[in-house]
Design a protein around this motif. Structure first.
Motif, mmCIF file in Angstrom:
data_model
loop_
_atom_site.group_PDB
_atom_site.id
_atom_site.type_symbol
_atom_site.label_atom_id
_atom_site.label_comp_id
_atom_site.label_asym_id
_atom_site.label_seq_id
_atom_site.Cartn_x
_atom_site.Cartn_y
_atom_site.Cartn_z
ATOM 1 N N THR A 148 0.823 -1.215 0.000
ATOM 2 C CA THR A 148 0.000 0.000 0.000
ATOM 3 C C THR A 148 0.854 1.261 0.000
ATOM 4 O O THR A 148 0.395 2.319 -0.421
ATOM 5 N N ASN A 149 2.086 1.151 0.450
ATOM 6 C CA ASN A 149 2.971 2.322 0.500
ATOM 7 C C ASN A 149 4.031 2.305 -0.607
ATOM 8 O O ASN A 149 5.017 3.027 -0.537
ATOM 9 N N ILE A 150 3.826 1.507 -1.610
ATOM 10 C CA ILE A 150 4.826 1.359 -2.664
ATOM 11 C C ILE A 150 4.998 2.653 -3.452
ATOM 12 O O ILE A 150 4.018 3.387 -3.701
ATOM 13 N N GLU A 151 6.223 2.959 -3.816
ATOM 14 C CA GLU A 151 6.498 4.120 -4.664
ATOM 15 C C GLU A 151 6.258 3.729 -6.111
ATOM 16 O O GLU A 151 6.512 2.597 -6.518
ATOM 17 N N SER A 152 5.769 4.694 -6.903
ATOM 18 C CA SER A 152 5.347 4.373 -8.261
ATOM 19 C C SER A 152 6.474 3.799 -9.109
ATOM 20 O O SER A 152 6.236 2.942 -9.970
ATOM 21 N N ASP A 153 7.724 4.224 -8.851
ATOM 22 C CA ASP A 153 8.816 3.697 -9.672
ATOM 23 C C ASP A 153 9.150 2.247 -9.319
ATOM 24 O O ASP A 153 9.926 1.588 -10.015
ATOM 25 N N LYS A 154 8.561 1.735 -8.235
ATOM 26 C CA LYS A 154 8.763 0.333 -7.867
ATOM 27 C C LYS A 154 7.687 -0.575 -8.471
ATOM 28 O O LYS A 154 7.763 -1.789 -8.358
ATOM 29 N N LEU A 155 6.660 0.048 -9.057
ATOM 30 C CA LEU A 155 5.614 -0.714 -9.718
ATOM 31 C C LEU A 155 6.004 -0.891 -11.180
ATOM 32 O O LEU A 155 6.043 0.072 -11.942
ATOM 33 N N ILE A 207 5.013 -15.074 -9.335
ATOM 34 C CA ILE A 207 5.106 -14.171 -8.178
ATOM 35 C C ILE A 207 6.002 -14.757 -7.089
ATOM 36 O O ILE A 207 6.898 -14.074 -6.582
ATOM 37 N N LEU A 208 5.770 -16.003 -6.745
ATOM 38 C CA LEU A 208 6.452 -16.591 -5.588
ATOM 39 C C LEU A 208 7.579 -17.552 -5.965
ATOM 40 O O LEU A 208 8.179 -18.164 -5.074
ATOM 41 N N LYS A 209 7.906 -17.670 -7.234
ATOM 42 C CA LYS A 209 8.989 -18.569 -7.638
ATOM 43 C C LYS A 209 10.340 -18.013 -7.192
ATOM 44 O O LYS A 209 10.530 -16.805 -7.073
ATOM 45 N N ASP A 210 11.288 -18.910 -6.979
ATOM 46 C CA ASP A 210 12.598 -18.512 -6.447
ATOM 47 C C ASP A 210 13.355 -17.571 -7.376
ATOM 48 O O ASP A 210 14.141 -16.738 -6.911
ATOM 49 N N ASP A 211 13.125 -17.693 -8.678
ATOM 50 C CA ASP A 211 13.900 -16.870 -9.612
ATOM 51 C C ASP A 211 13.278 -15.492 -9.852
ATOM 52 O O ASP A 211 13.763 -14.717 -10.679
ATOM 53 N N VAL A 212 12.214 -15.159 -9.126
ATOM 54 C CA VAL A 212 11.595 -13.829 -9.253
ATOM 55 C C VAL A 212 12.263 -12.894 -8.258
ATOM 56 O O VAL A 212 12.332 -13.187 -7.054
ATOM 57 N N SER A 213 12.743 -11.761 -8.745
ATOM 58 C CA SER A 213 13.435 -10.801 -7.871
ATOM 59 C C SER A 213 12.472 -10.206 -6.860
ATOM 60 O O SER A 213 11.257 -10.174 -7.080
ATOM 61 N N ASP A 214 13.027 -9.716 -5.747
ATOM 62 C CA ASP A 214 12.189 -9.108 -4.707
ATOM 63 C C ASP A 214 11.418 -7.914 -5.251
ATOM 64 O O ASP A 214 10.272 -7.671 -4.850
ATOM 65 N N GLU A 215 12.042 -7.150 -6.149
ATOM 66 C CA GLU A 215 11.396 -5.955 -6.702
ATOM 67 C C GLU A 215 10.184 -6.330 -7.550
ATOM 68 O O GLU A 215 9.108 -5.743 -7.404
ATOM 69 N N ILE A 216 10.356 -7.319 -8.426
ATOM 70 C CA ILE A 216 9.244 -7.766 -9.261
ATOM 71 C C ILE A 216 8.163 -8.435 -8.403
ATOM 72 O O ILE A 216 6.966 -8.251 -8.622
ATOM 73 N N LYS A 217 8.592 -9.191 -7.401
ATOM 74 C CA LYS A 217 7.653 -9.840 -6.488
ATOM 75 C C LYS A 217 6.769 -8.809 -5.801
ATOM 76 O O LYS A 217 5.540 -8.966 -5.754
ATOM 77 N N LEU A 218 7.389 -7.742 -5.287
ATOM 78 C CA LEU A 218 6.613 -6.704 -4.603
ATOM 79 C C LEU A 218 5.671 -6.005 -5.574
ATOM 80 O O LEU A 218 4.509 -5.719 -5.233
ATOM 81 N N SER A 219 6.148 -5.742 -6.783
ATOM 82 C CA SER A 219 5.310 -5.084 -7.781
ATOM 83 C C SER A 219 4.088 -5.930 -8.105
ATOM 84 O O SER A 219 2.952 -5.436 -8.135
ATOM 85 N N ARG A 220 4.295 -7.215 -8.328
ATOM 86 C CA ARG A 220 3.188 -8.091 -8.696
ATOM 87 C C ARG A 220 2.250 -8.363 -7.519
ATOM 88 O O ARG A 220 1.027 -8.501 -7.703
ATOM 89 N N LEU A 221 2.804 -8.409 -6.330
ATOM 90 C CA LEU A 221 1.942 -8.532 -5.153
ATOM 91 C C LEU A 221 1.072 -7.289 -4.971
ATOM 92 O O LEU A 221 -0.070 -7.377 -4.506
ATOM 93 N N THR A 222 1.623 -6.143 -5.347
ATOM 94 C CA THR A 222 0.833 -4.907 -5.271
ATOM 95 C C THR A 222 -0.347 -4.969 -6.228
ATOM 96 O O THR A 222 -1.467 -4.570 -5.892
#
Length: 583
Positions: free
Chosen positions: A484-491, A544-559
């Protein structure tokens, strides 16, 4: 944000600068195919026709003046004068970040909120609510919820049938029951049976019909005993309706009731005013209004009786009084009335006469919103096997029972209490969504199997989509606050499925505006089903939850997941359908 409205304003400015007529509608709509951009402006052709000029050349002039810096990555011409707009992914990310941090999901308040009076449900208090009351009740309630969510002041009006000659018959039978030491609540525990008993006595018992007519006169003249008896009858009858409203998850309360009886004192004044203004006239000892505006093909005017020859008043008189009360006393900017399509002529007559009389100023919008009928699988009006009327409470109980069996089979590990809670939401939701998802003006076939299916456009499918997203967050072990607090450049809007999902999410306000303008809940139903379907495509294509997904992409997709789940939940709540965390 209403993207269509935003782009419409931008294109309108460009059209003005290009010399198009000021009244030109930009006609902004989402593109049907990605290769044609995300949105199209299709209004140039009509302007070119008026100006007698080449539409493509005119569209090129509009594009020269179209300022979408930071909003669109590309603006191009197509065909004879279509303008294709490709939105910038960074701009989309900014809108998504704003929406996910907002409790209203980026839906703005109306610039000019209105006072809207909505007349819906309106059961007859002499009988229990039956399936014929379902559509008015749930369509009206969905529109009411959406209007309030958009910021309008909504005044609910439950125009219950609580008056008329039939009450003389009912009160006479009621009085006899009480005289024989019958308890009031017990006597009226089955309103249908009570009404049937009273009607049989009225038709066959010597002296009963005379006593019934006498009680009508007493009630209308304000006799204390008759009035107290009537009030007791009404209070118990209302309790029957309230039980249905609770089961249906409908927002109507006792304070929203404005029954026919509420207008009794005003009916003589309504008739007198119509006669004084020359709108009404006497015909065969009755007082009527001849409506030339609604004349038939032969030129004969439509006739609205406002007072019978014996001095009695009709539904028309009450509805005219209601018009005056709602526009003058309640200060309505808009009046919306939900009834079945058979009453269309009646309400057309009411509007014409009310406007002529000044009961309904031109500044007040008057929307009679007719709806079709619920049909059985035989294509005939939905009834019991023996042709009787199906009580609404019985239909809802059966929906919950069927849902309970279904949930128990799918989830044998759940205990009985959890199954019961889920079944209530699934069963009631299924009945409501099956109705609300149909075009309001169409008849539809009631089918248990299709409405309770977990596949296709059904409430269980949407409820399951919501609960499935909740399970993803449990597995992800990510704080929702991080989304909910994600910055737009992280999406990151990278894949086609992400962009299609983002565009759908950002059309929520557009859909709500269309739904409330047209009083059409099916538009919201269609939107939510498409959103859930696009989410399923996104989930399959974008890990989303696979090991090869980066934390940044994971957070974006979870958003994106979070915004989808919140939009599903909010959208279903506006339809009066509840969700559950697991299903």
């Amino acid at each position: 944000m209403n993207i269509s409205k935003f782009l419409s304003a931008k294109v309108s400015l460009a059209m003005d600068a290009a010399g198009l007529p000021t009244e030109t509608n930009p006609v902004i709509a989402p593109s049907a195919r990605p290769q044609f951009g995300d949105y199209q402006a299709n209004g140039v052709m009509s302007a070119a026709k008026k100006l007698k000029t080449n539409p493509r050349e005119l569209a090129a002039k509009v594009v020269q003046h179209l300022d979408l810096d930071g909003v669109a990555t590309k603006i191009e011409l197509a065909g004879p004068g279509f303008i294709n707009i490709h939105l910038d992914e960074k701009w989309l990310s900014l809108q998504l970040a704003s929406a996910v941090s907002d409790e209203k999901l980026g839906v703005t308040e109306r610039e000019v909120p209105q006072t809207v009076v909505v007349d819906y449900s309106a059961p007859n208090l002499a009988k229990e609510m039956h399936v014929g009351h379902l559509r008015s009740t749930i369509i009206g309630d969905a529109v009411v919820r959406a209007l309030e969510f958009r910021g309008d002041k909504v005044i609910r009006q439950n125009h219950m049938g609580d008056w008329g000659t039939q009450f003389g018959m009912l009160l006479t039978h009621f009085s006899d029951e009480l005289a024989s030491n019958e308890v009031a609540e017990t006597a009226l525990s089955d309103l249908e049976n009570f009404y049937r008993e009273a009607k049989i006595r009225f038709d066959t018992e010597d002296g009963f019909s005379d006593r019934a007519r006498e009680n009508v006169v007493k009630l209308q003249s304000g006799d204390a005993y008759s009035t107290a008896l009537w009030q007791q009858f009404i209070d118990i009858s209302i309790a029957h309706s309230e039980e249905v409203y609770r089961k249906l998850n409908v927002t109507l309360a006792r304070s929203d009731i404005m029954g026919e009886s509420a207008y009794n004192h005003d009916l003589p004044a309504v008739v007198n005013e119509l006669m004084m203004k020359g709108i009404g006239e006497e015909s065969d000892s009755a007082k009527v209004v001849f409506i030339d505006e609604l004349a038939n093909k032969a030129g004969d005017p439509s006739v609205l009786i406002i007072q019978k020859s014996g001095g009695g008043y009709l539904y028309a008189t009450t509805d005219l009084s209601a018009c005056r009360y709602r526009s003058h006393d309640l200060k309505a900017d808009r009046i919306i009335i939900f009834t079945d399509a058979r009453q269309t002529l009646h309400f057309n007559q009411i509007e014409v006469v009310a406007r002529q009389a000044g009961f309904l100023p031109e500044s007040v919008a008057y929307d009679h919103c007719p709806f079709g009928m619920m049909m059985g699988e035989d294509g005939k009006p939905f009834k019991t096997r023996d042709g009787g009327t199906i009580k609404l409470i019985g239909l809802l109980d059966e929906a919950v029972s069927r849902a309970s069996d279904l949930v128990a089979v799918k989830n044998p590990e759940y205990d009985s209490e959890e199954i019961r809670k889920i079944a209530i939401k699934v069963g009631i939701g299924a009945v409501k969504y099956a109705d609300l998802s149909k075009n309001r003006t169409s008849d539809y076939i009631f089918n248990w199997k299709s409405m309770l299916s977990f596949e296709g456009a059904t409430a269980p499918y949407l409820q399951y989509a919501y609960s499935r997203i909740q399970s993803i967050f449990l597995k992800a072990n990510v704080e929702i606050a991080n989304c909910t607090n994600i910055e737009s450049d992280k999406l990151k809007i990278i894949e086609l499925q992400e962009k299609r999902l983002a565009l759908q999410l950002l059309q929520f306000e557009d859909v709500l505006d269309a739904m409330t303008n047209e009083c059409a809940p099916n538009l919201l139903c269609n939107y939510l089903y498409e959103l859930a379907s696009l989410y399923m495509s996104f989930y399959e294509a974008c890990p989303i939850l696979k090991d090869d997904v980066s934390d940044e992409i994971k957070l974006s997709r979870l958003t994106l997941c979070l915004l989808v789940s919140r939009t599903l939940k909010q959208g279903l709540e506006l339809l009066g359908i509840e969700v559950m965390e697991r299903m």
